[in-house]
Design a protein around this motif. Structure first.
Motif, PDB file in Angstrom:
ATOM      1  N   LEU A 310       0.830  -1.197   0.000  1.00 44.19           N
ATOM      2  CA  LEU A 310       0.000   0.000   0.000  1.00 44.19           C
ATOM      3  C   LEU A 310       0.870   1.255   0.000  1.00 44.19           C
ATOM      4  CD1 LEU A 310      -3.038   0.548   0.004  1.00 44.19           C
ATOM      5  CD2 LEU A 310      -2.948   0.717   2.497  1.00 44.19           C
ATOM      6  N   ALA A 311       1.909   1.259   0.842  1.00 49.29           N
ATOM      7  CA  ALA A 311       2.830   2.389   0.879  1.00 49.29           C
ATOM      8  C   ALA A 311       3.591   2.523  -0.434  1.00 49.29           C
ATOM      9  CB  ALA A 311       3.811   2.225   2.044  1.00 49.29           C
ATOM     10  N   ALA A 312       3.958   1.381  -1.026  1.00 46.43           N
ATOM     11  CA  ALA A 312       4.664   1.409  -2.309  1.00 46.43           C
ATOM     12  C   ALA A 312       3.791   2.029  -3.394  1.00 46.43           C
ATOM     13  CB  ALA A 312       5.079  -0.003  -2.702  1.00 46.43           C
ATOM     14  N   GLY A 313       2.500   1.705  -3.374  1.00 48.63           N
ATOM     15  CA  GLY A 313       1.587   2.288  -4.349  1.00 48.63           C
ATOM     16  C   GLY A 313       1.518   3.802  -4.229  1.00 48.63           C
ATOM     17  N   LEU A 314       1.483   4.291  -2.986  1.00 50.63           N
ATOM     18  CA  LEU A 314       1.442   5.735  -2.769  1.00 50.63           C
ATOM     19  C   LEU A 314       2.751   6.389  -3.209  1.00 50.63           C
ATOM     20  CD1 LEU A 314       0.158   8.296  -1.637  1.00 50.63           C
ATOM     21  CD2 LEU A 314       1.008   7.632   0.637  1.00 50.63           C
ATOM     22  N   ALA A 315       3.885   5.782  -2.853  1.00 50.92           N
ATOM     23  CA  ALA A 315       5.184   6.352  -3.209  1.00 50.92           C
ATOM     24  C   ALA A 315       5.375   6.391  -4.722  1.00 50.92           C
ATOM     25  CB  ALA A 315       6.298   5.547  -2.552  1.00 50.92           C
ATOM     26  N   ALA A 316       5.067   5.271  -5.385  1.00 54.36           N
ATOM     27  CA  ALA A 316       5.255   5.204  -6.843  1.00 54.36           C
ATOM     28  C   ALA A 316       4.331   6.172  -7.566  1.00 54.36           C
ATOM     29  CB  ALA A 316       5.019   3.781  -7.326  1.00 54.36           C
ATOM     30  N   CYS A 317       3.069   6.231  -7.138  1.00 51.79           N
ATOM     31  CA  CYS A 317       2.103   7.119  -7.792  1.00 51.79           C
ATOM     32  C   CYS A 317       2.510   8.579  -7.607  1.00 51.79           C
ATOM     33  CB  CYS A 317       0.714   6.868  -7.226  1.00 51.79           C
ATOM     34  SG  CYS A 317      -0.591   7.815  -8.036  1.00 51.79           S
ATOM     35  N   THR A 318       2.994   8.924  -6.411  1.00 56.53           N
ATOM     36  CA  THR A 318       3.436  10.293  -6.146  1.00 56.53           C
ATOM     37  C   THR A 318       4.593  10.670  -7.061  1.00 56.53           C
ATOM     38  OG1 THR A 318       2.766  10.137  -3.820  1.00 56.53           O
ATOM     39  CG2 THR A 318       4.364  11.844  -4.388  1.00 56.53           C
ATOM     40  N   SER A 319       5.588   9.799  -7.146  1.00 59.42           N
ATOM     41  CA  SER A 319       6.751  10.074  -7.989  1.00 59.42           C
ATOM     42  C   SER A 319       6.348  10.226  -9.452  1.00 59.42           C
ATOM     43  CB  SER A 319       7.770   8.948  -7.826  1.00 59.42           C
ATOM     44  OG  SER A 319       8.907   9.180  -8.621  1.00 59.42           O
ATOM     45  N   PRO A 387      -3.394  10.032  -7.848  1.00 58.54           N
ATOM     46  CA  PRO A 387      -4.649   9.264  -7.721  1.00 58.54           C
ATOM     47  C   PRO A 387      -4.693   8.346  -6.510  1.00 58.54           C
ATOM     48  CG  PRO A 387      -3.915   9.295  -9.997  1.00 58.54           C
ATOM     49  CD  PRO A 387      -2.810   9.919  -9.195  1.00 58.54           C
ATOM     50  N   VAL A 388      -3.573   7.710  -6.176  1.00 58.54           N
ATOM     51  CA  VAL A 388      -3.566   6.835  -5.011  1.00 58.54           C
ATOM     52  C   VAL A 388      -3.748   7.650  -3.732  1.00 58.54           C
ATOM     53  CG1 VAL A 388      -2.167   5.228  -3.653  1.00 58.54           C
ATOM     54  CG2 VAL A 388      -2.189   5.052  -6.144  1.00 58.54           C
ATOM     55  N   HIS A 389      -3.123   8.835  -3.679  1.00 56.61           N
ATOM     56  CA  HIS A 389      -3.303   9.740  -2.547  1.00 56.61           C
ATOM     57  C   HIS A 389      -4.784  10.063  -2.371  1.00 56.61           C
ATOM     58  CE1 HIS A 389      -1.878  13.616  -0.335  1.00 56.61           C
ATOM     59  NE2 HIS A 389      -3.151  13.399  -0.073  1.00 56.61           N
ATOM     60  N   ARG A 390      -5.437  10.402  -3.459  1.00 58.57           N
ATOM     61  CA  ARG A 390      -6.856  10.766  -3.384  1.00 58.57           C
ATOM     62  C   ARG A 390      -7.708   9.567  -2.953  1.00 58.57           C
ATOM     63  NH1 ARG A 390      -7.809  14.696  -8.694  1.00 58.57           N
ATOM     64  NH2 ARG A 390      -6.717  16.509  -7.833  1.00 58.57           N
ATOM     65  N   THR A 391      -7.325   8.383  -3.409  1.00 61.03           N
ATOM     66  CA  THR A 391      -8.065   7.185  -3.000  1.00 61.03           C
ATOM     67  C   THR A 391      -7.928   6.947  -1.505  1.00 61.03           C
ATOM     68  OG1 THR A 391      -7.784   6.134  -5.165  1.00 61.03           O
ATOM     69  CG2 THR A 391      -8.253   4.681  -3.295  1.00 61.03           C
TER      70      THR A 391
END
Length: 404
Positions: A310-319, A387-391
């Motif tokens: 879950l954290a990886a999804g947020l980090a990757a999406c942010t980058s 998008p992951v942040h918003r989710t």
């Protein structure tokens, strides 16, 4: 992993029992596994290696040789050459199903038989031996004291692994006449030799002899302190991972294309070992990884935890979001790094007005390049549009159904 019962006709016309372990996801290749002398298809090493390979997209057929396990026939009437014949017929049965094996794996005497069978199966691309003897006659050492009686009487009962087996003189003559060196010298498929330095049943000098007799491409990997039967879970998983990684270079593992018009796909988690938490994660037809729990929580720490993903999804999406915006603006952003940590905090600390605990993801963004203060501030704002942040910040609905 799905397992199907499978049967085919052996060299003497008997029905041989087999199991076909199938991937839950895409079927990328097929392997044929031959077990050790007087063992069976259901020994721990065979089951565990087959399960790990199936998790990586490789279907595995493991079967009982004539007269062993659940297969019909009399063990007394078999020999090394008949084992080779059974392997060839197993491969034909798979081919008739449209699953011709490109990978052959043999354990102990099964490894010697696999080498011989590979010369008779033109579709074979890769061969793996595990604790195999360089000379099939090595197996006679298991009942050396009974050999004079077997030669004199034509056959005799011996005890192997605490069980009685009747061994014939024909068996001894056949293994003594077998010559693997010549076969190895002309072997066309790639070869992987796996052997444990502390193997007390088949010494590691056998692996050296097999390796030296074969031509390139060939590889040798030690199994450290594993025993001959590869009885420990960790050793079997390691062997399977090595086999899969090595075979990918020689066996066609291209996954099938997704159906036309299909969405990005399904993410599937399949248990790799029900006694722990290790999971095979398959994302669509092209991507595979592992999920696990740390050792402190009963896992084996072979993959990220669910919260880690879950954290990886947020980090990757942010980058990715920052990169897309900077690229569109033509800004001098040389590199982006995003560090994310997860924790549980009291909701009141987050000013929600409740005393419940909520998930907090702390995100640190590192930007490299000749950016001015305004550009950095703007990119920090853009990060919140990920998008992951918003989710994660919004409300989500998880719909659960029971599959039939």
């Amino acid at each position: 992993m799905k397992t199907e019962k499978f049967s085919f006709t052996g060299h003497a016309g008997h029905a041989l029992a087999a199991r076909l372990d199938l991937p839950d996801g895409p079927h990328l290749a097929t392997a044929l596994f031959a077990h050790c002398f007087t063992c069976g298809k259901d020994i721990a090493a065979a089951r565990r290696i087959a399960a790990r390979l199936a998790g990586l997209g490789i279907a595995v057929l493991r079967f009982d040789f004539t007269g062993l396990g659940h297969s019909d026939g009399e063990f007394e009437n078999t020999h090394f050459s008949s084992n080779v014949d059974d392997i060839v017929l197993a491969a034909k049965a798979l081919s008739d199903r449209g699953m011709s094996p490109s990978l052959l794996i043999g354990h102990s005497l099964g490894g010697a038989a696999i080498i011989k069978a590979a010369s008779l199966l033109p579709d074979t691309k890769a061969v793996v031996t595990i604790g195999a003897p360089a000379d099939p006659a090595h197996v006679v050492d298991n009942f050396r004291e009974a050999v004079p009686r077997i030669r004199a009487e034509g056959s005799a009962e011996v005890r192997l692994g605490g069980r009685p087996f009747r061994v014939s003189h024909e068996f001894i003559k056949d293994v003594e006449a077998s010559d693997l060196d010549t076969v190895l010298g002309t072997l066309k498929p790639s070869l992987l030799v796996l052997h444990a330095p502390r193997d007390e049943v088949v010494s590691i000098d056998n692996a050296a002899r097999i390796f030296m007799a074969a031509k390139h491409p060939k590889s040798f990997v030690t199994l450290d302190d594993a025993d001959h039967l590869i009885s420990r879970v960790a050793d079997a998983e390691y062997a399977a991972d090595v086999i899969a990684a090595w075979a990918a270079k020689y066996v066609e593992l291209a996954p099938p294309a997704p159906p036309p018009g299909a969405p990005e796909g399904i993410v599937r988690a399949s248990e790799a070992d029900p006694r722990g938490f290790l999971q095979d994660i398959q994302s669509g037809p092209n991507h595979h990884t592992f999920a696990d729990e740390p050792l402190a929580y009963g896992g084996t720490n072979k993959g990220m935890s669910p919260y880690g993903f879950l954290a990886a999804g947020l980090a990757a999406c942010t980058s990715m979001t920052i990169r897309m915006y900077a690229r569109r603006k033509g800004w001098p952003l040389d590199h982006v790094r995003v560090d994310v940590s997860h924790d549980k905090v009291h909701a009141q600390d987050a000013e929600t007005g409740t005393r419940d605990r909520i998930d907090q993801f702390r995100r640190e963004i590192y930007l490299q390049g000749a950016l001015d203060a305004d550009q950095k501030a703007r990119l920090l704002e853009i990060a919140d549009r990920c998008p992951v942040h918003r989710t994660l910040e919004g409300s989500s609905e998880v719909v659960t159904v029971l599959a039939e």
